[in-house]
Design an enzyme around this catalytic site. Structure first.
Site, PDB file in Angstrom:
ATOM      1  N   HIS A 171      55.716 -15.970  64.005  1.00  0.00           N
ATOM      2  CA  HIS A 171      56.300 -14.754  63.289  1.00  0.00           C
ATOM      3  C   HIS A 171      57.516 -15.673  62.353  1.00  0.00           C
ATOM      4  CE1 HIS A 171      58.497 -13.091  66.792  1.00  0.00           C
ATOM      5  NE2 HIS A 171      59.610 -13.032  66.047  1.00  0.00           N
ATOM      6  N   HIS A 187      65.573 -16.766  62.283  1.00  0.00           N
ATOM      7  CA  HIS A 187      64.507 -17.292  63.165  1.00  0.00           C
ATOM      8  C   HIS A 187      63.207 -17.522  62.961  1.00  0.00           C
ATOM      9  CE1 HIS A 187      63.869 -13.387  65.675  1.00  0.00           C
ATOM     10  NE2 HIS A 187      62.484 -14.065  65.689  1.00  0.00           N
ATOM     11  N   GLU A 220      62.139 -19.153  68.260  1.00  0.00           N
ATOM     12  CA  GLU A 220      61.523 -18.417  69.332  1.00  0.00           C
ATOM     13  C   GLU A 220      60.225 -19.117  70.022  1.00  0.00           C
ATOM     14  OE1 GLU A 220      60.999 -14.607  67.997  1.00  0.00           O
ATOM     15  OE2 GLU A 220      61.056 -13.573  70.136  1.00  0.00           O
TER      16      GLU A 220
HETATM   17 CO    CO Z   1      61.067 -13.329  66.964  1.00  0.00          CO
END
Ligand code: CO
Length: 132
Positions: free
Chosen positions: A7, A79, A128
């Site tokens: 994502h 992020h 991440e």
């Molecule tokens: Co995330």
């Protein structure tokens, strides 16, 4: 080592306006807001054919995205998240490479183990890694 893009997370100052932009202007499949008190955010998941976008809105006084929004009042990419097969192996590889891992392995917004990597070590972007 990294696999799919899981994502892209976008911090937004106005969740309703952001939902309207993605749902009405861009015609995306936009979910309902979900409060994630453990992460200090309200999240809206947008499902695309090949990945997801997550709209992040601060929840509570100590939200980790509050200072980001102070620096970026119109919002912005907070992020990006890549998938890995083994989070511990990924963390060890990052540390062995001299990259800064922020904190310990945590449970992310999808209930899977995640780590965060310092933006200064990754071309200015908070990264991440999520175990799939
Ligand atoms: Co995330």
């Amino acid at each position: 080592m990294i696999g799919n893009l899981n994502h892209v997370a976008i911090a937004v100052p106005d969740l309703e306006a952001a939902v309207a932009t993605y749902r009405d202007t861009l015609g995306a499949n936009v979910g309902a807001p979900q409060d994630e008190p453990d992460h200090g955010v309200t999240v809206v998941f947008i499902t695309l054919p090949n990945t997801k976008v997550e709209l992040l809105y601060p929840l509570g006084e100590n939200s980790p995205i509050k200072s980001f929004l102070e620096k970026n009042p119109s919002g912005g990419i907070h992020h990006i998240c890549y998938e890995v097969e083994d989070i511990e192996a990924a963390r060890d590889k990052m540390l062995a490479s001299g990259a800064r891992v922020l904190g310990d392995i945590k449970t992310g917004a999808h209930g899977k183990p995640v780590i965060f990597l310092h933006p200064k070590d990754f071309t200015g972007t908070l990264v991440e890694l999520e175990q799939i």
